[in-house]
Every structure is written in C-alpha cells, then in structure tokens.
Design an enzyme around this catalytic site. Structure first.
Site, PDB file in Angstrom:
ATOM      1  N   ASP A  23       0.877  -1.174   0.000  1.00 12.13           N
ATOM      2  CA  ASP A  23       0.000   0.000   0.000  1.00 12.13           C
ATOM      3  C   ASP A  23       0.912   1.221   0.000  1.00 12.13           C
ATOM      4  O   ASP A  23       1.721   1.399   0.920  1.00 12.13           O
ATOM      5  CB  ASP A  23      -0.897   0.013   1.239  1.00 12.13           C
ATOM      6  N   ASP A  55     -13.746  -4.343  -1.650  1.00 12.79           N
ATOM      7  CA  ASP A  55     -13.522  -4.089  -0.226  1.00 12.79           C
ATOM      8  C   ASP A  55     -14.872  -4.241   0.458  1.00 12.79           C
ATOM      9  O   ASP A  55     -15.836  -3.546   0.109  1.00 12.79           O
ATOM     10  CB  ASP A  55     -12.977  -2.679  -0.009  1.00 12.79           C
TER      11      ASP A  55
END
Length: 253
Positions: free
Chosen positions: A11, A130
């Site tokens: 990330d 998600d």
C-alpha cells in the site's frame, strides 16, 4: 491443478509503503522499490501495489513509482489506485503493470469493467472488492469505496458475480473489518463470494499466520495477499511457502 499463490501487498502513500488498521492510522513500512525486490527474492509469486490516496486525491497511481518497481521485478505486478477510465488503465499497463485493479470507479461506472476486459483482456482486469460486514443483515457484506471511507448500497458477493459477468478475470477480496488486525481472513465472506462467482479470488485482510492462509485456501481462495506479517518481518515469503507445503498446500517453489 493451479498452485496456490502468495502475494505481498504494498500500500503506497506519497511514494512510501504504509500499513494501517481498517485503512486508518497509516505507518511507514519502507520503500516500494526496495520491498518489491526484497519480496521477489524471497519467492513471491506476484506483487500488488495499491496507491491508497490516489482516489481521494482524484489522481492516478504514481506512474514513476510503478516504473521503478517494475525494473525490480520479473513476477506479475498488479497495480491499483485512482483508475477512472480505460485510458488510465492503459497508462498503468504502459508503466509496467501486468494487471490493473479497479474498485471505486467500477462501482461508479460498472461498464468500465467491460471496457477494460474488451480492450486489454480479462487477464488484465482485476476487480477489487472491499467488503464490510453489515451486522443488521444476515450474510451481507457492504461494498466500500474510496479507500474504505464510503459505503455503497451493494452486496459484496452479488457485486463479485456481476464483475465476472462483465468480464473481470480476478477478484481481489479485502475484508475491511479484518484489514491490519491480524485476526485471520473473514472466511464467511470468502464463502459467500466463492459461491457467487467462479473467478480466482485473492483473499486479503487479516493474515497473521500460515494457518490463516491454509484456512483461506480451504475456503476457496486461489491466492492469499498479506502485508503486515511480511513488512514487520515476522515471516518471509519463503517461510510461508515452506510451511504451507508441509501442511499439504501446493505452492510454487
């Protein structure tokens, strides 16, 4: 039979690898270029790079970072962050990505999945889902967008099924509730998505042990994604593969 894949995740925020809990309280974890080379040397099967601030800042993932990461890799590279059009996806592929992951833009404009699959092929088109458990409904996980800051009126499992119908080649399934908690993958979420689509599913969110990964594979995952256990040097990719093989999971050596 396809062997199970181990995929470290980077990330990236402002050019640095970060890690948080439930997408918040990000802490620095190092250089994406150095970590990419490090994980390939350990035996990673693929690498995922997600620019976690790109969508909120209304920009595309940093192409320079992707180009530098690509120079370090011979393994497949999936990139996501701020993709809003087929042209954006093409820029990431041009910078060195093998696959492009889309989330928020796909929810806003589901036709983008079709367009990417038509232009670049299903193998390049990854839909990131998600998902946050909705405790007011049984077996319902709400789709989250904009790096987990916005809930959508979509059921994660049904959305994965629609993504398949539209031409996606893979689902990157992240449990918002488990992200960074190291409490194990959400296996009920995995069951629901695997039942709704037949695409390869990458399990993400919550890995803390090889046992957690075994459980994900047993519940239908084709690959497991992990960050904290690798960034914090609790285990190497080689350690994970060795232990998975001992537990009967077919992995690439």
């Amino acid at each position: 039979m396809l062997k199970s894949r181990i995929i470290p995740c980077l990330d990236v925020n402002d050019g640095r690898v970060v890690k948080g809990v439930k997408f918040q309280n990000l802490r620095d974890a190092g250089s994406p270029v150095e970590l990419a080379a490090h994980y390939e040397a350990q035996g990673a099967d693929e690498l995922v790079v997600l620019d976690v601030s790109a969508t909120r800042q209304a920009r595309l993932a940093m192409l320079e970072t992707i180009e530098e990461v690509r120079k370090q890799l011979s393994i497949p590279l999936t990139v996501g962050g701020g993709v809003g059009s087929v042209e954006d996806a093409g820029r990431l592929l041009g910078a060195g990505a093998d696959k492009v992951s889309i989330n928020s833009a796909a929810v806003r404009n589901p036709d983008l999945i079709n367009e990417m699959a038509d232009r670049f092929g299903a193998q390049c088109t990854v839909v990131a889902v998600d998902a946050k458990r909705d405790t007011s409904q049984e077996n319902f996980w709400q789709v989250m967008t904009r790096s987990g800051t916005q809930g959508e009126p979509l059921d994660a499992a049904k959305w994965a099924g629609e993504a398949q119908q539209r031409g996606a080649g893979e689902i990157l399934l992240t449990s918002f509730d488990r992200d960074g908690t190291r409490s194990g993958y959400d296996l009920e979420l995995m069951d629901a998505v695997v039942a709704a689509c037949s695409l390869p599913v990458i399990a993400s969110g919550g890995a803390d042990s090889v046992q957690h990964m075994v459980e994900a594979f047993e519940h239908g995952a084709h690959a497991v994604l992990a960050a904290s256990i690798f960034h914090d040097k609790n285990m190497t990719v080689a350690d994970v593969k060795r232990d998975l093989a001992k537990m009967g999971i077919e992995v690439r050596q």
